[in-house]
Design an enzyme around this catalytic site. Sequence first.
Site, PDB file in Angstrom:
ATOM      1  CE1 TYR A  88      -4.031   2.594   0.327  1.00  0.00           C
ATOM      2  CE2 TYR A  88      -2.528   3.744   2.531  1.00  0.00           C
ATOM      3  CZ  TYR A  88      -3.651   3.481   1.137  1.00  0.00           C
ATOM      4  OH  TYR A  88      -4.232   4.742   1.013  1.00  0.00           O
ATOM      5  CG  ASP A 142      -8.586   3.548  -7.034  1.00  0.00           C
ATOM      6  OD1 ASP A 142      -8.230   4.343  -7.905  1.00  0.00           O
ATOM      7  OD2 ASP A 142      -8.386   4.340  -6.199  1.00  0.00           O
ATOM      8  CB  ALA A 388     -15.149  20.986  -7.615  1.00  0.00           C
ATOM      9  CG  ASP A 508      -7.672 -18.209 -43.855  1.00  0.00           C
ATOM     10  OD1 ASP A 508      -6.970 -18.254 -44.705  1.00  0.00           O
ATOM     11  OD2 ASP A 508      -7.356 -17.453 -42.827  1.00  0.00           O
TER      12      ASP A 508
END
Length: 735
Positions: A88, A142, A388, A508
């Site tokens: 971490y 995350d 914000a 093919d």
Amino acid sequence: MNRIHIVSNRLPVSINVENEKIELIPSVGGLATGMRSVYKEYNGKWIGWPGLPSDDIDEKLSNNIDRELEKEDCVSVHLSKEEIDLYYDGFSNRTIWPLFHYFAQYIDYDPELWEAFVHVNQKFADKALETLEEGDTIWIHDYQLLLVPEMIKSKKPGVTVGFFLHIPFPSFEVFRILPWRKELIQGMLGADLIGFHTYDYQRHFFSSVRRLMGYEISFNQIQIEDRVIIVDAFPMGIDYDKFKNAATDIFQKPLQEKSELHRELEKYFLLSPDRKLILSIDRLDYSKGIPNRLEAFAKFLESYPEFVGKVTLIMLAVPSRGTVEHYINLKKEVDELVGKVNGQFGNINYTPVWYFYRSMPFENLIELYSSCDVALVTPVRDGMNLVAKEYVASRTNRTGVIILSEMAGVAKEMGEALMINPNNTNEIAESIQHALNMPLDEQRERMIFLQDRIKRYDVFKWASEFVKSLAKVEKIQSSFYAKKINSKIMDKLNETYKSAEKRSIFLDYDGTLTGFKKNPNDASPNQELHDILYKLEEDPRNVVTIISGRDRESLETWFEGHKINLIVEHGVWYKKFGKEWKMLTNAVDTWKSSIQPILETFVDRTPGSFIEEKNYSLVWHFRKAEPEQAELRAYELKDELTTMIANHNLEILEGNKVIEVKTGGINKGIAALQFLKNKNYDFVFAVGDDWTDEYMFRELPETAYTVKVGLKRTAARYKVESVKSVRKLLTELAE
Ligand code: ADQ
């Protein structure tokens, strides 16, 4: 939809233990709020670290904690102090965080951190896998868990995996710096749906996927061998009503019930009504641009001395990652800058910066949001920035101005804010002046737009949009699997094959019998393939035909000694076993002199690409060119050729990293039909991987077993995943 589980680094609760009594304190953060609505509604579990290092608690207490967590449908991943330190604080916050926020100079490249990151990601994945059942959905969150999607997908492919990145995804030029860049991308690509806050991050991610992995991307889908991955932007919202209602309540409280902070704020305005407050709130992180903000505020006071004594900057910094060196240095820098500004512009009655280095209760946050005239949000990089949005939601009187960094993801949704470049302190200083002088009517006009938008796309809408996309992607995946050859289809195929008297098998070559090579001449068949073909040919009931876009020479050499037919150049030439080459058509190639110069200009402009000339076609190969540039050029070339093809009766074929211009009226479908004419085959089989094989799939009789390699849309009846699966299928038939 089945169960949806959540995985994140932290569980949405913290744990308080006093005298062996366990208390779970629910987290009030945005993610916890949004996700709680999801995993509760869909009967899932939340898997994460409970916040206590496992070496701090004994086994009995640990079991008790787990039991308490289980009551909340939480599953804990136990991490030791060392694991937290390396995974971490270490790889997550000393390597990925600076890299993804463009702080290349702060990146720690220690392989020990990387190893711990892999190990702990595996611990999260294992814990999740214990809970997961096939058919479940899991949403992973995350940058700390970038490897978990692949770790889960590889073990349980039937689980639908979502991944959301809360921080920016950097441009390829920055991302490529990391030694483990491919591993991280591969980890993320285990997901079926990948979400970012903005389209820019999505774009950067595509660019890394293309350049590092070479996968094809069309619109918002990444095509990998056996799956399609959807990538999209989901700008995260907040719990708008919670902020709005709290702000409304706070102003209705009688004086005696108001908090100390609120009373202080009101006293401040009472002293002089023309006083103004500017608000700055973040975690103390170098990505948030806090020093720049302080410098800009100082510049503002210097340039507009009439505001000295009248404007205060309230600066809230939540302690964060205090053990990481760069955070310790930042704290020192901010402390010193605050001291400097206050020393330079303050006096006994005036402190320009009120600095709080701590977390604040929700109520105080709301008081600040609703009391401050200006919000100063100036990160140098920020995935989104919820502050914000929280400011906007808390402005119940619809006034207030946001000064916003164009480097924050949220800038994409807030065109009405005063936009600044966070590295331009002059511009920020000017914007502060502009904001403080903005007429109330203009403030309201801007705020109404902002509020409408932020309210509409709140955290619940964000979560439900992601979940909706997960359901959609599940459907897309299942439609891709619909015609995949499973054991039941294989049994039927075997049965029809065995009972047939006369079989025609069209194969093919490139991308079907063998994988692609950077240089097409390096793709000769290996022994395994030779053996499979020998087995098929030796059965007298079989007529095996290799049907390819290649020229005569290579196929003839490679398959010398085989009892097979060859059709080449998409059907211009054929050679039956033991016979000479013949033309299937009276084709012309006089058009080449007008098309060749066009292709040559594309070769000149696209390093690594080249032209191959065949009898009745010209091929522009771009497998070796820089993928993104080549793809753009390919569009351009197709566009340019469109006007020419009608005049010359040409066709454009788009293969895998090739564009082929060829004489019209020739294709693998027409050629294959010619081979079937008057022959009464009772078993027809054709397999191919690209666009040119679609002609064959369309033209062959409905009863034919037509098989597409890869999962793209196709006219074939069935699909298999890869070259490997084709070889396996043919081996099984031949046996
Ligand atoms: P963060 O970097 O933490 O999140 P942000 O989105 O601004 O950044 O969220 C911060 C949260 O902390 C806000 O909800 C705010 O109210 C709260 N907060 C800040 N200061 C506080 C204080 N002093 N006391 C109490 N609470 C405080 C990461 C990414 C962002 C992305 C989010 C969500 O870095 O870019 O927006 O995840 O995806």
